[in-house]
Enzyme design. Sequence first.
Site, PDB file in Angstrom:
ATOM      1  N   ARG A   1      -9.019   8.964   5.699  1.00  0.00           N
ATOM      2  CA  ARG A   1      -9.245   9.105   4.180  1.00  0.00           C
ATOM      3  C   ARG A   1      -8.435   7.826   3.817  1.00  0.00           C
ATOM      4  NH1 ARG A   1      -4.455  10.623   2.795  1.00  0.00           N
ATOM      5  NH2 ARG A   1      -3.686  12.694   3.780  1.00  0.00           N
ATOM      6  N   GLY A   2      -8.488   7.536   2.376  1.00  0.00           N
ATOM      7  CA  GLY A   2      -7.283   6.843   1.619  1.00  0.00           C
ATOM      8  C   GLY A   2      -6.148   7.715   1.178  1.00  0.00           C
ATOM      9  N   GLY A   3      -5.145   7.030   1.170  1.00  0.00           N
ATOM     10  CA  GLY A   3      -3.679   7.755   0.827  1.00  0.00           C
ATOM     11  C   GLY A   3      -2.821   7.617   2.086  1.00  0.00           C
TER      12      GLY A   3
ATOM     13  N   TYR B 225       0.128  17.579   2.586  1.00  0.00           N
ATOM     14  CA  TYR B 225       0.067  18.775   3.332  1.00  0.00           C
ATOM     15  C   TYR B 225      -0.977  19.536   2.586  1.00  0.00           C
ATOM     16  CZ  TYR B 225       1.352  23.728   4.076  1.00  0.00           C
ATOM     17  OH  TYR B 225       1.378  25.025   4.370  1.00  0.00           O
ATOM     18  N   HIS B 226      -1.580  20.343   3.330  1.00  0.00           N
ATOM     19  CA  HIS B 226      -2.640  21.449   2.977  1.00  0.00           C
ATOM     20  C   HIS B 226      -2.165  22.691   3.514  1.00  0.00           C
ATOM     21  CE1 HIS B 226      -5.249  18.210   1.635  1.00  0.00           C
ATOM     22  NE2 HIS B 226      -5.678  17.843   2.934  1.00  0.00           N
TER      23      HIS B 226
ATOM     24  N   SER C 113      -3.725  15.725  -5.470  1.00  0.00           N
ATOM     25  CA  SER C 113      -3.771  14.834  -4.921  1.00  0.00           C
ATOM     26  C   SER C 113      -5.083  14.216  -4.355  1.00  0.00           C
ATOM     27  CB  SER C 113      -2.880  14.796  -3.531  1.00  0.00           C
ATOM     28  OG  SER C 113      -1.649  15.331  -3.664  1.00  0.00           O
TER      29      SER C 113
ATOM     30  N   GLY D 252      -7.892  11.630  -2.048  1.00  0.00           N
ATOM     31  CA  GLY D 252      -7.902  10.743  -1.017  1.00  0.00           C
ATOM     32  C   GLY D 252      -9.558  10.734  -0.441  1.00  0.00           C
TER      33      GLY D 252
ATOM     34  N   CYS E 116       2.226  11.591  -0.344  1.00  0.00           N
ATOM     35  CA  CYS E 116       1.581  10.223  -0.514  1.00  0.00           C
ATOM     36  C   CYS E 116       2.200   9.101  -0.637  1.00  0.00           C
ATOM     37  CB  CYS E 116       1.156  10.696  -2.189  1.00  0.00           C
ATOM     38  SG  CYS E 116       0.183  12.240  -2.315  1.00  0.00           S
TER      39      CYS E 116
END
Lengths: 227, 127
Positions: A87-89, A93-94, A154, A156, A185
């Site tokens: 992804r972008g970014g 953290y998830h 956030s 992405g 980020c």
Amino acid sequence: MRPCQGDFATHMKVQCKDSHSLVIRHLGITEFEDVWHEMQRFTLIRNGVTKDEIWITEHLPVYTMGLNAREVGPFESHGIPVVKTDRGGKATYHGPGQMVIYLLLDLGRMQLPPKALVEVLEQGMLRFLAEHQVYGRRIDSAPGVYVEHRKIASIGLRIKNGCSYHGISVNVDMDLSPFSSIDPCGFKGLEMTQLRNVGITTSKEDVASQLIELYEHQLYLERRKAL
Amino acid sequence: MTYPVEYLYHKEHAWLLLQPNDEALVGITFFAQDTLGDIVDLGAPPCGSAVSQGVPCGTVESRKTVSDLIAPASGVVIEVNGNLSGEPYILNDDPYGSGWIIRIKLTQPAELTNLMSAEDYRKNIGD
């Protein structure tokens, strides 16, 4: 809600609802990598009549690095897995207590430019905050949603063959300490916050429902524009 | 002058400018940079790598979104624009000039007939 058909649905114990043009899938608690690979597969095999989908999930603890997160140096992950994704970014953290909403949309079909999808994600979240009497903001040079100077959501995305996947992660009621091991980020010293910290005590499930409704409505408006 | 007439255009929003000796410059169109937004990173194919018409050969990142860079023609990369890594916004500011991305040696020049003129590209994007 009804059980969905298909291998993925069975494996993930998915519940979904089918509207005229958008499928919503609640995936429960998942491993990031499993869902990421499913998003890639879905995007690879979809065609011009595949319905768009929104997936909602919470991930088990994981750090993810965006495609161009080269300058992210080694950091102490305390045993939490680190996954390089597409992804972008930069780094994020998830974990449990954070709602992750993935948008699998045919942007070409709805004539939505990529930059507009980021705006849809931001605006939906800002509207959600406003409905809860919280003033959120966006920063032009740093896509995402903030309350004061702290980041609360956030974004992405990846676009492949004109179709999107990945999406937005919203901190609801979680342990934010893993964010302190990274520059979230890519911004040194960026503080994270969450809905609980800004006085929003809505359950995760209700947060997800309300956001989905906001996004469904915005996407419906975008589709109408394309007709 | 968002679609210069001397250029050829691929439907996936890449342009090609034919050079002598079966070489060509490649970049992204005004439409591409406009719909992507501010470009923050470019993953160009490296020198020596082969690219194929219509096939992703790199990535462009803009506003938290990674998109594919699609090669408008088949060839071998013989030069990569080194100015873009430090200043990727050049792709927004000057997509047809200093925003060229790669120079390729064409391996199938006959494929150029698959590309569009500026006028046809404009019709294609509904300009």
